[in-house]
Design a protein around this motif. Structure first.
Motif, PDB file in Angstrom:
ATOM      1  N   LYS A 190      -5.783  -0.728   1.088  1.00  0.00           N
ATOM      2  CA  LYS A 190      -6.836   0.053   1.764  1.00  0.00           C
ATOM      3  C   LYS A 190      -6.242   0.896   2.882  1.00  0.00           C
ATOM      4  CE  LYS A 190     -11.052  -2.479   0.751  1.00  0.00           C
ATOM      5  NZ  LYS A 190     -11.854  -3.633   1.121  1.00  0.00           N
ATOM      6  N   THR A 191      -5.349   0.298   3.660  1.00  0.00           N
ATOM      7  CA  THR A 191      -4.735   1.032   4.773  1.00  0.00           C
ATOM      8  C   THR A 191      -4.015   2.277   4.257  1.00  0.00           C
ATOM      9  OG1 THR A 191      -4.391  -1.083   5.836  1.00  0.00           O
ATOM     10  CG2 THR A 191      -3.163   0.758   6.751  1.00  0.00           C
ATOM     11  N   ALA A 192      -3.453   2.170   3.062  1.00  0.00           N
ATOM     12  CA  ALA A 192      -2.714   3.313   2.510  1.00  0.00           C
ATOM     13  C   ALA A 192      -3.620   4.258   1.725  1.00  0.00           C
ATOM     14  CB  ALA A 192      -1.596   2.795   1.610  1.00  0.00           C
ATOM     15  N   GLY A 193      -4.912   3.950   1.669  1.00  0.00           N
ATOM     16  CA  GLY A 193      -5.856   4.842   0.989  1.00  0.00           C
ATOM     17  C   GLY A 193      -5.832   4.708  -0.532  1.00  0.00           C
ATOM     18  N   VAL A 194      -5.385   3.572  -1.028  1.00  0.00           N
ATOM     19  CA  VAL A 194      -5.370   3.376  -2.489  1.00  0.00           C
ATOM     20  C   VAL A 194      -6.610   2.565  -2.886  1.00  0.00           C
ATOM     21  CG1 VAL A 194      -4.101   2.367  -4.434  1.00  0.00           C
ATOM     22  CG2 VAL A 194      -2.839   3.403  -2.529  1.00  0.00           C
ATOM     23  N   SER A 195      -7.426   3.143  -3.767  1.00  0.00           N
ATOM     24  CA  SER A 195      -8.602   2.418  -4.269  1.00  0.00           C
ATOM     25  C   SER A 195      -8.178   1.530  -5.436  1.00  0.00           C
ATOM     26  CB  SER A 195      -9.663   3.390  -4.787  1.00  0.00           C
ATOM     27  OG  SER A 195      -9.930   4.352  -3.816  1.00  0.00           O
ATOM     28  N   PHE A 196      -9.051   0.566  -5.761  1.00  0.00           N
ATOM     29  CA  PHE A 196      -8.685  -0.286  -6.897  1.00  0.00           C
ATOM     30  C   PHE A 196      -9.912  -0.864  -7.572  1.00  0.00           C
ATOM     31  CE2 PHE A 196      -9.143  -3.202  -3.397  1.00  0.00           C
ATOM     32  CZ  PHE A 196      -9.770  -4.306  -3.961  1.00  0.00           C
ATOM     33  N   VAL A 197      -9.711  -1.262  -8.823  1.00  0.00           N
ATOM     34  CA  VAL A 197     -10.703  -2.059  -9.515  1.00  0.00           C
ATOM     35  C   VAL A 197      -9.953  -3.295  -9.984  1.00  0.00           C
ATOM     36  CG1 VAL A 197     -10.311  -0.698 -11.621  1.00  0.00           C
ATOM     37  CG2 VAL A 197     -12.329  -2.110 -11.456  1.00  0.00           C
ATOM     38  N   GLU A 198     -10.602  -4.452  -9.884  1.00  0.00           N
ATOM     39  CA  GLU A 198      -9.881  -5.693 -10.190  1.00  0.00           C
ATOM     40  C   GLU A 198     -10.085  -6.136 -11.639  1.00  0.00           C
ATOM     41  OE1 GLU A 198     -10.973  -9.174  -7.911  1.00  0.00           O
ATOM     42  OE2 GLU A 198      -9.358 -10.354  -8.803  1.00  0.00           O
ATOM     43  N   GLY A 238       0.820  -1.214   0.000  1.00  0.00           N
ATOM     44  CA  GLY A 238       0.000   0.000   0.000  1.00  0.00           C
ATOM     45  C   GLY A 238       0.852   1.262   0.000  1.00  0.00           C
ATOM     46  N   GLU A 239       1.819   1.259   0.875  1.00  0.00           N
ATOM     47  CA  GLU A 239       2.703   2.429   0.980  1.00  0.00           C
ATOM     48  C   GLU A 239       3.425   2.677  -0.354  1.00  0.00           C
ATOM     49  OE1 GLU A 239       5.329   1.752   4.304  1.00  0.00           O
ATOM     50  OE2 GLU A 239       6.692   3.312   3.546  1.00  0.00           O
ATOM     51  N   ALA A 240       3.911   1.587  -0.952  1.00  0.00           N
ATOM     52  CA  ALA A 240       4.609   1.728  -2.237  1.00  0.00           C
ATOM     53  C   ALA A 240       3.638   2.263  -3.295  1.00  0.00           C
ATOM     54  CB  ALA A 240       5.178   0.380  -2.676  1.00  0.00           C
ATOM     55  N   ALA A 241       2.422   1.709  -3.303  1.00  0.00           N
ATOM     56  CA  ALA A 241       1.444   2.116  -4.319  1.00  0.00           C
ATOM     57  C   ALA A 241       1.053   3.577  -4.153  1.00  0.00           C
ATOM     58  CB  ALA A 241       0.212   1.219  -4.231  1.00  0.00           C
ATOM     59  N   ALA A 242       0.887   4.005  -2.896  1.00  0.00           N
ATOM     60  CA  ALA A 242       0.411   5.371  -2.640  1.00  0.00           C
ATOM     61  C   ALA A 242       1.393   6.408  -3.170  1.00  0.00           C
ATOM     62  CB  ALA A 242       0.177   5.557  -1.141  1.00  0.00           C
ATOM     63  N   SER A 243       2.642   6.056  -3.327  1.00  0.00           N
ATOM     64  CA  SER A 243       3.547   7.080  -3.859  1.00  0.00           C
ATOM     65  C   SER A 243       3.445   7.201  -5.384  1.00  0.00           C
ATOM     66  CB  SER A 243       5.002   6.850  -3.409  1.00  0.00           C
ATOM     67  OG  SER A 243       5.344   5.517  -3.490  1.00  0.00           O
ATOM     68  N   TYR A 244       2.667   6.334  -6.026  1.00  0.00           N
ATOM     69  CA  TYR A 244       2.517   6.447  -7.481  1.00  0.00           C
ATOM     70  C   TYR A 244       1.103   6.760  -7.945  1.00  0.00           C
ATOM     71  CZ  TYR A 244       7.229   4.741  -7.715  1.00  0.00           C
ATOM     72  OH  TYR A 244       8.580   4.641  -7.569  1.00  0.00           O
ATOM     73  N   GLY A 245       0.109   6.548  -7.089  1.00  0.00           N
ATOM     74  CA  GLY A 245      -1.243   6.819  -7.546  1.00  0.00           C
ATOM     75  C   GLY A 245      -2.272   6.547  -6.466  1.00  0.00           C
ATOM     76  N   SER A 246      -3.554   6.755  -6.833  1.00  0.00           N
ATOM     77  CA  SER A 246      -4.604   6.549  -5.842  1.00  0.00           C
ATOM     78  C   SER A 246      -5.696   5.617  -6.343  1.00  0.00           C
ATOM     79  CB  SER A 246      -5.221   7.897  -5.452  1.00  0.00           C
ATOM     80  OG  SER A 246      -5.674   8.543  -6.621  1.00  0.00           O
ATOM     81  N   MET A 247      -5.626   5.265  -7.641  1.00  0.00           N
ATOM     82  CA  MET A 247      -6.646   4.373  -8.199  1.00  0.00           C
ATOM     83  C   MET A 247      -5.941   3.309  -9.046  1.00  0.00           C
ATOM     84  SD  MET A 247      -9.742   3.562  -8.522  1.00  0.00           S
ATOM     85  CE  MET A 247     -10.729   2.526  -9.556  1.00  0.00           C
ATOM     86  N   ALA A 248      -5.876   2.101  -8.495  1.00  0.00           N
ATOM     87  CA  ALA A 248      -5.089   1.056  -9.167  1.00  0.00           C
ATOM     88  C   ALA A 248      -5.975   0.107  -9.966  1.00  0.00           C
ATOM     89  CB  ALA A 248      -4.315   0.247  -8.133  1.00  0.00           C
ATOM     90  N   LEU A 249      -5.449  -0.383 -11.086  1.00  0.00           N
ATOM     91  CA  LEU A 249      -6.000  -1.589 -11.699  1.00  0.00           C
ATOM     92  C   LEU A 249      -5.256  -2.737 -11.037  1.00  0.00           C
ATOM     93  CD1 LEU A 249      -7.926  -2.581 -14.037  1.00  0.00           C
ATOM     94  CD2 LEU A 249      -5.799  -3.092 -15.274  1.00  0.00           C
ATOM     95  N   LEU A 250      -5.992  -3.579 -10.303  1.00  0.00           N
ATOM     96  CA  LEU A 250      -5.365  -4.711  -9.612  1.00  0.00           C
ATOM     97  C   LEU A 250      -5.552  -5.951 -10.494  1.00  0.00           C
ATOM     98  CD1 LEU A 250      -4.035  -6.081  -7.169  1.00  0.00           C
ATOM     99  CD2 LEU A 250      -6.279  -6.120  -6.052  1.00  0.00           C
TER     100      LEU A 250
END
Ligand code: NZQ
Ligand code: ZN
Length: 390
Positions: free
Chosen positions: A55-63, A22-34
């Motif tokens: 989720k803990t890092a506040g990154v949303s996603f669509v699978e 999450g932490e790594a993802a949050a530094s690149y974006g806020s809405m991920a394609l998982l």
């Protein structure tokens, strides 16, 4: 030796480090394609852990689920469309090499003008390489391909019956979160195929590069000894975290470029294996287990000292004669692969194999002419290739 080396992927490695996703993802974006495969990550608990961290890092996603082994270009198109529709600003790949490869090409395809198949290498045309991609974070769940930390991806087309690759700088993942615990659930057969793939990445570099690379030879030999020793343990006792960790690390180093630096290595056995996977949809590492020793037997006479070094330094052969040591090394490798459950012949994997010449022709059709495919040593022609598929 002359070379330029570049690998910008940050590597986070170790048991339970998926919590850092999450932490790594949050530094690149806020809405991920998982991006995920056909359900293993749900059954193993990897999905839950990854999602909790996002989720803990506040990154949303669509699978984007359902990426198949030997991923198809149609799946890449579907993912790219989802990225656009959901305005994703980042791609997270949670799965094996197939999921990671598909995710990397989706990330580029979403920003690409034209069809993503145009990126792929196919004989007789110049690929239109992508020059930009959304940031990608890889979370491998299977130790095999090294895709987590490299710039390559391998994609298949059902219509064309072709499996081939793309390599572009923009495909390097920004971060690889490599948690060996996520591989504890890999079944015995795919664990063995992964070991076979790692071995092939190392032997292709070792045998198919230029002379005068003792440091790289030493790296390759150490990684080979490690994956053979711990690969056997991982197959026999899938719950051994120590074995899973050593094999996972071997998979990263075997194809992140470092072992092959300066060798100008080429990958003929991989080109041949793509044909088997394209025509029969077999797992990559299984196809390699058949072709790699067969190719070695063909190539050994033209570079006998190198094959003897492999035999002595990796396969523990004592023989002082180079020729017989080389042969014995290949025999032991073949025996090792069979002992962990890999196939030895095409007919072990495929009910009605084609004629060897058909595989040879199909390989040349995609990968290039005789010397283009197998430049360097040894040169091969159609009949040599045919011999390897026998
Ligand atoms: O689809 P799911 O349900 O996820 O199941 C997969 C699949 O059935 C399963 N699996 C993955 N992780 C698991 C698991 N099952 C239980 N527990 C887990 N933790 O394993 C099966 C095989 O998965 P796949 O991703 O296809 O295997 P692999 O990692 O060997 O990847 C193979 C693909 O990568 C390409 C190959 O050609 C092939 O298409 N390669 C990519 C390379 C690269 N990008 O650098 C280099 C390689 O040489 C290779 O060509
Ligand atoms: Zn491979």
């Amino acid at each position: 030796m002359k070379f330029s080396f570049y690998n910008p992927t940050r590597l986070i490695f170790g048991a339970r480090c998926v919590s850092k996703l999450g932490e790594a993802a949050a530094s690149y974006g806020s809405m991920a394609l998982l991006v995920t495969g056909r359900g293993s990550v749900k059954r193993s608990g990897a999905f839950e852990r990854a999602v909790e961290s996002l989720k803990t890092a506040g990154v949303s996603f669509v699978e984007c689920e359902g990426v198949e082994p030997n991923p198809r270009i149609s799946t890449v198109r579907r993912g790219a469309e989802m990225i656009r529709r959901h305005r994703c600003d980042l791609v997270v790949a949670l799965g094996g090499g197939s999921v990671m490869d598909a995710a990397k090409v989706m990330a580029a395809a979403a920003l690409y003008e034209g069809d993503p198949w145009d990126m792929m290498y196919v004989r007789g045309r110049k690929p239109r390489l992508p020059d930009k991609a959304l940031p990608v974070i890889t979370v491998p769940t299977l130790a095999a391909t090294g895709s987590e930390m490299n710039e390559g991806a391998v994609i298949s087309s059902d219509e064309l019956k072709v499996k081939t690759f793309v390599e572009a700088e923009c495909l390097f993942p920004r971060v690889a979160v490599v948690d060996p615990e996520l591989t504890l659930s890999v079944p015995r057969d795919h664990t063995a195929y992964g070991v076979s793939d790692i071995i092939a990445h190392l032997t292709e570099g070792y045998f198919n590069g230029v002379d005068g690379t003792p440091i790289q030879d030493g790296f390759a030999e150490a990684a080979l000894r490690t994956v053979i020793r711990w690969g056997r343990v991982a197959v026999e006792d899938g719950s051994s975290l120590e074995a899973r960790t050593q094999v996972q690390w071997a998979s990263v180093v075997a194809l992140n470029g470092w072992v092959q630096v300066g060798t100008r290595a080429y990958f003929p056995v991989h080109m041949m294996e793509h044909t088997l996977s394209a025509l029969h949809d077999v797992p990559h590492g299984a196809g390699l287990a058949v072709l790699n020793p067969a190719w070695m037997s063909f190539a050994a006479p033209s570079r006998v000292e190198k094959f003897a070094a492999f035999a002595r330094n990796v396969m523990e052969v004592q023989d002082r004669d180079d020729g017989s040591a080389a042969e014995e090394g290949i025999r032991r490798l073949r025996e090792f692969l069979a002992s962990i459950g890999c196939p030895s012949r095409i007919s072990d994997m495929v009910d009605s194999p084609l004629e060897p010449v058909d595989y040879a022709r199909a390989t040349l059709d995609v990968a290039g002419d005789e010397r283009g495919l197998l430049r360097g040593r040894p040169h091969m022609d159609l009949s040599d290739l045919e011999g390897i598929f026998k």
